[in-house]
Enzyme design. Sequence first.
Site, PDB file in Angstrom:
ATOM      1  N   GLU A 195      10.001  -7.061  -3.917  1.00  0.00           N
ATOM      2  CA  GLU A 195      10.075  -8.408  -2.913  1.00  0.00           C
ATOM      3  C   GLU A 195      10.963  -8.165  -1.998  1.00  0.00           C
ATOM      4  OE1 GLU A 195       8.938 -11.740  -3.493  1.00  0.00           O
ATOM      5  OE2 GLU A 195       7.798 -11.249  -5.653  1.00  0.00           O
ATOM      6  N   GLU A 226       0.730  -1.189   0.082  1.00  0.00           N
ATOM      7  CA  GLU A 226       0.049  -0.088   0.092  1.00  0.00           C
ATOM      8  C   GLU A 226       0.843   1.046   0.071  1.00  0.00           C
ATOM      9  OE1 GLU A 226      -2.851  -0.266   3.438  1.00  0.00           O
ATOM     10  OE2 GLU A 226      -3.451  -2.030   2.908  1.00  0.00           O
ATOM     11  N   TRP A 245       0.984  -0.591  -6.602  1.00  0.00           N
ATOM     12  CA  TRP A 245       2.287  -1.248  -7.023  1.00  0.00           C
ATOM     13  C   TRP A 245       1.943  -2.855  -7.284  1.00  0.00           C
ATOM     14  CZ3 TRP A 245       4.204   1.504  -2.770  1.00  0.00           C
ATOM     15  CH2 TRP A 245       4.398   2.983  -2.827  1.00  0.00           C
ATOM     16  N   GLU A 260       9.778 -17.281  -0.332  1.00  0.00           N
ATOM     17  CA  GLU A 260      10.043 -18.252  -1.436  1.00  0.00           C
ATOM     18  C   GLU A 260       9.905 -17.441  -2.719  1.00  0.00           C
ATOM     19  OE1 GLU A 260       7.241 -21.665  -3.972  1.00  0.00           O
ATOM     20  OE2 GLU A 260       7.130 -21.446  -1.869  1.00  0.00           O
ATOM     21  N   GLY A 261       9.248 -16.301  -2.733  1.00  0.00           N
ATOM     22  CA  GLY A 261       9.369 -15.354  -3.892  1.00  0.00           C
ATOM     23  C   GLY A 261      10.455 -14.882  -4.097  1.00  0.00           C
ATOM     24  N   ARG A 262      11.253 -14.344  -3.198  1.00  0.00           N
ATOM     25  CA  ARG A 262      12.589 -13.928  -3.142  1.00  0.00           C
ATOM     26  C   ARG A 262      13.582 -14.832  -4.199  1.00  0.00           C
ATOM     27  NH1 ARG A 262      12.259 -12.017   2.765  1.00  0.00           N
ATOM     28  NH2 ARG A 262      11.318 -10.102   2.552  1.00  0.00           N
ATOM     29  N   TYR A 282      -0.365 -12.503   8.170  1.00  0.00           N
ATOM     30  CA  TYR A 282       1.046 -12.307   8.310  1.00  0.00           C
ATOM     31  C   TYR A 282       1.743 -13.435   7.911  1.00  0.00           C
ATOM     32  CZ  TYR A 282       1.495 -14.555  12.797  1.00  0.00           C
ATOM     33  OH  TYR A 282       1.481 -15.340  13.656  1.00  0.00           O
ATOM     34  N   THR A 337      13.395  -4.593  -0.320  1.00  0.00           N
ATOM     35  CA  THR A 337      14.488  -3.822  -0.737  1.00  0.00           C
ATOM     36  C   THR A 337      15.872  -4.260  -0.456  1.00  0.00           C
ATOM     37  OG1 THR A 337      14.380  -2.418   1.128  1.00  0.00           O
ATOM     38  CG2 THR A 337      12.861  -1.759  -0.684  1.00  0.00           C
TER      39      THR A 337
END
Length: 383
Positions: A365, A128, A158, A243-245, A234, A367
């Site tokens: 994902e 957000e 975003w 995992e997305g990283r 959360y 900073t």
Amino acid sequence: MPALTQLSPDELLFRSTVRDFARAEIAPLVRQMDEAQAFDPKLLKKLHQLGLMGIQVPEAYGGPAGTLFEAVLAVEEISAVDPAVGVLVDVQNTLVISAIMRWATDAQKQTHLPQLAEKITGAYALSEAVSGSDAFALQCRATLQPDGDYLLQGSKLWITNALEASLFLVFATLDPTLGYKGITCFLVAKDQPGFTLGRKEDKLGIRASSTCELLFNNCRIPASAVLGEPGRGYKIAIETLNEGRIGIGAQLVGLAQGALDHALRYARERKQFGKPLAEFQAMQFQLARMAMEVEAARLMVYNAARLKDSGAEYLKEAAMAKLFASEVAERTASLAVEVFGGAGFVKDYPVEKLYRDAKIGKIYEGTTFMQLATIAKLILPNA
């Protein structure tokens, strides 16, 4: 134990199939899609047909039952051609589908997984305007109604895949005073009354990939659309982002490899002072360093993916892989532009786009600062 980059026969075949597809079907569309700031709709259909939009979906739900490592291979190979398509595939597999597979009820899996694998795109809506790195400072509210439904009110910013998506994983807070313990995740359909898409961002890079605002105005969500359970959003967010990283690391490794490949090819073809650039030692050393860093980033990403697939702890390795790959991608793309010289600064050559695409790697994902904080916390647990 095999080397990290030593692939099984099935993995080799999978990588080869994706590589051939990317070069034949995606490469001719890259510039057009970048300028139009939109994916070719036929491409989305082909990605589904090849099974790339549901790599880890079990066979029982119409998927190929692949691994995270195979998703990493797919994202890497696609991103070497177009990182914008790479992030589309990444978000679908490592965020949306991963969260549903881990947290959904049997009924939710039966409803959503076959569709995601076969024909629809998903999006992951956490960020957000006031909650970027502070991911759980959410203003988007979910209010429980007497009939058990929820009303969503607020906005998201975003959100990748927003224009293409038919299903959104939306995180909202039930009670701001509860902090992260009030965060809940909802499965929201694009046609849900009270839900609209807002402004589409005009971005520096990965321009074909849509990034939009989401608006919720008394959007009624049934209790059956809660993913996991109320107040556990959360945990869903943390686990999927970890995992997305790895997936984003794969996107950045692919980008860097693409930039290096272009630089190597141009250095062999371009002549100055009567000989190819590749015959000058200064150029050889620069290309050698680029190749070394790309390989190091790849090893870190592969290691994190292998750890995740084996059930081992991987949080530190995922953060390191994403951080290092983002630095390597930016550095390699920048040097590739310099190898091309003046030609690298114009849109007629591919490295200009890869240079623009690379910058987001240090931002989304998690900073660079958040990755460093995560790594520091894990290596200095009592500090």
